[in-house]
Design an enzyme around this catalytic site. Structure first.
Site, PDB file in Angstrom:
ATOM      1  N   ARG A  12      48.718  43.940  66.102  1.00 37.35           N
ATOM      2  CA  ARG A  12      50.012  43.447  66.107  1.00 37.35           C
ATOM      3  C   ARG A  12      51.103  44.129  65.692  1.00 37.35           C
ATOM      4  O   ARG A  12      52.110  44.037  65.598  1.00 37.35           O
ATOM      5  CB  ARG A  12      49.742  42.191  66.291  1.00 37.35           C
ATOM      6  CG  ARG A  12      49.327  41.550  66.414  1.00 37.35           C
ATOM      7  CD  ARG A  12      48.381  39.696  66.556  1.00 37.35           C
ATOM      8  NE  ARG A  12      47.781  39.385  65.135  1.00 37.35           N
ATOM      9  CZ  ARG A  12      46.966  39.685  65.792  1.00 37.35           C
ATOM     10  NH1 ARG A  12      45.823  39.258  66.705  1.00 37.35           N
ATOM     11  NH2 ARG A  12      45.983  38.774  64.646  1.00 37.35           N
ATOM     12  N   ASP A  36      48.806  71.386  52.766  1.00 36.58           N
ATOM     13  CA  ASP A  36      49.546  70.163  51.636  1.00 36.58           C
ATOM     14  C   ASP A  36      49.039  70.705  50.734  1.00 36.58           C
ATOM     15  O   ASP A  36      48.656  70.028  49.165  1.00 36.58           O
ATOM     16  CB  ASP A  36      49.128  68.662  52.297  1.00 36.58           C
ATOM     17  CG  ASP A  36      49.802  67.661  51.212  1.00 36.58           C
ATOM     18  OD1 ASP A  36      51.316  67.827  51.678  1.00 36.58           O
ATOM     19  OD2 ASP A  36      49.598  66.707  50.849  1.00 36.58           O
ATOM     20  N   ALA A  57      45.319  63.756  45.471  1.00 35.30           N
ATOM     21  CA  ALA A  57      47.197  64.207  44.737  1.00 35.30           C
ATOM     22  C   ALA A  57      46.827  66.284  45.756  1.00 35.30           C
ATOM     23  O   ALA A  57      46.458  67.243  44.961  1.00 35.30           O
ATOM     24  CB  ALA A  57      46.988  64.674  43.535  1.00 35.30           C
ATOM     25  N   GLY A  58      47.530  65.642  46.956  1.00 34.88           N
ATOM     26  CA  GLY A  58      47.745  67.002  48.227  1.00 34.88           C
ATOM     27  C   GLY A  58      46.084  67.971  48.026  1.00 34.88           C
ATOM     28  O   GLY A  58      45.456  66.191  48.375  1.00 34.88           O
ATOM     29  N   ASP A 107      41.332  68.764  56.369  1.00 32.39           N
ATOM     30  CA  ASP A 107      40.497  69.224  55.352  1.00 32.39           C
ATOM     31  C   ASP A 107      38.921  68.382  55.341  1.00 32.39           C
ATOM     32  O   ASP A 107      38.063  68.001  54.704  1.00 32.39           O
ATOM     33  CB  ASP A 107      40.960  68.699  54.072  1.00 32.39           C
ATOM     34  CG  ASP A 107      41.421  68.047  53.205  1.00 32.39           C
ATOM     35  OD1 ASP A 107      41.477  66.388  54.663  1.00 32.39           O
ATOM     36  OD2 ASP A 107      41.897  67.468  51.996  1.00 32.39           O
ATOM     37  N   GLU A 120      59.569  66.704  49.536  1.00 35.37           N
ATOM     38  CA  GLU A 120      58.673  65.663  50.122  1.00 35.37           C
ATOM     39  C   GLU A 120      59.077  64.862  48.667  1.00 35.37           C
ATOM     40  O   GLU A 120      58.720  65.033  48.386  1.00 35.37           O
ATOM     41  CB  GLU A 120      57.242  66.026  50.348  1.00 35.37           C
ATOM     42  CG  GLU A 120      56.519  65.027  51.002  1.00 35.37           C
ATOM     43  CD  GLU A 120      54.647  65.001  50.366  1.00 35.37           C
ATOM     44  OE1 GLU A 120      53.915  63.982  50.422  1.00 35.37           O
ATOM     45  OE2 GLU A 120      54.633  66.280  50.813  1.00 35.37           O
ATOM     46  N   ALA A 180      50.273  60.283  45.205  1.00 40.88           N
ATOM     47  CA  ALA A 180      50.601  61.054  43.918  1.00 40.88           C
ATOM     48  C   ALA A 180      52.285  61.293  43.331  1.00 40.88           C
ATOM     49  O   ALA A 180      52.183  62.235  42.295  1.00 40.88           O
ATOM     50  CB  ALA A 180      50.134  62.239  43.793  1.00 40.88           C
ATOM     51  N   ASN A 238      48.539  59.644  55.919  1.00 37.59           N
ATOM     52  CA  ASN A 238      48.079  59.169  54.471  1.00 37.59           C
ATOM     53  C   ASN A 238      49.586  58.514  53.934  1.00 37.59           C
ATOM     54  O   ASN A 238      50.566  59.155  54.721  1.00 37.59           O
ATOM     55  CB  ASN A 238      48.054  60.561  54.748  1.00 37.59           C
ATOM     56  CG  ASN A 238      46.425  61.054  54.496  1.00 37.59           C
ATOM     57  OD1 ASN A 238      45.351  60.411  53.677  1.00 37.59           O
ATOM     58  ND2 ASN A 238      46.074  61.088  55.304  1.00 37.59           N
ATOM     59  N   ALA A 239      49.500  57.774  53.113  1.00 33.66           N
ATOM     60  CA  ALA A 239      50.794  57.323  52.261  1.00 33.66           C
ATOM     61  C   ALA A 239      51.887  56.748  53.286  1.00 33.66           C
ATOM     62  O   ALA A 239      53.291  56.691  53.395  1.00 33.66           O
ATOM     63  CB  ALA A 239      51.397  58.011  51.471  1.00 33.66           C
TER      64      ALA A 239
END
Length: 225
Positions: free
Chosen positions: A102, A148, A183-184, A122, A8, A19, A94-95
């Site tokens: 639109r 994660d 962070a995870g 989670d 990743e 993170a 996420n991220a």
């Protein structure tokens, strides 16, 4: 048994680094990935960093699954990567560029394409209100439950680190100490399955598939795992 590595980064968009330590972010490097194809199974990267699609095709040629994430790509860009061979979206919502009516962004591409999507269930990374929407949009065979989790999972709350960066685990969430960015996680898979069951009221068998058969099918090992 260890099936291989899901890499990743570091081929991600710095603006969506999450993170990750920005000092180590790099442009897509197909030669480096090809050199490590013996252990790599999935590589997460930002498709807007691969405008030509050459990196995506190189991953496919090396037998590595391209997964889209840590990206600000437009919906059109992400769908183009899927057409070039990208097969999944890393930790949906996420991220990544959000869903907008639109400009549907990465989330729109994930929900409307034939790709797999990862879900960190989670109840922190994604609101449980959305679990059923994701299941309906993708179908249970295309949703992959992941944790994660970092190494703090199962350990007491306190101070840890991820990739050399200090992390604080508090109230069930792991966050960079410096910024508060997630962070995870410290999620255990059993708890993730329970969270999805409670939010969707779906049968246990369906949710177990998302944690077992779905990822095995993405990896092409469903006949033996």
């Amino acid at each position: 048994s260890i099936l291989g590595v899901h890499l990743e980064g570091p081929f991600i968009n710095p603006k969506y680094k999450g993170a990750h330590d920005e000092r180590f972010i790099l442009p897509p490097d197909a030669d480096w990935v090809h050199h490590h194809r013996d252990i790599l199974k999935i590589v997460t990267y930002a498709p807007e960093m691969d405008e030509s699609g050459d990196f995506t095709r190189a991953l496919c040629h090396s037998g590595i699954i391209p997964s889209l994430g840590h990206s600000g790509a437009t919906c059109e860009c992400a769908l183009g990567a899927v057409q070039s061979g990208a097969r999944s979206f890393t930790h949906l919502f996420n991220a990544m560029s959000p869903l907008h009516h639109r400009e549907p962004g990465m989330v729109g591409a994930a929900l409307t394409s034939e790709s797999w999507v990862e879900l960190i269930a989670d109840n922190i990374h994604v609101s449980p209100v959305l679990y059923e929407l994701i299941c309906k949009a993708k179908g249970i065979n295309k949703v992959i439950l992941i944790t994660d989790s970092i190494r703090a999972a199962g350990l007491p709350e306190g101070e840890y680190e991820l990739g050399g960066l200090p992390v604080t685990v508090k109230d069930g969430a792991a966050r960079l100490t410096s910024s508060g960015v997630l962070a995870g996680s410290v999620l255990k898979m059993g708890d993730g399955i329970k969270n999805v069951m409670e939010a969707t009221k779906r049968p246990l068998l369906e949710i177990i598939r998302m944690a077992t058969i779905s990822p095995a099918t993405l990896l092409g090992i469903q006949e033996k795992k």
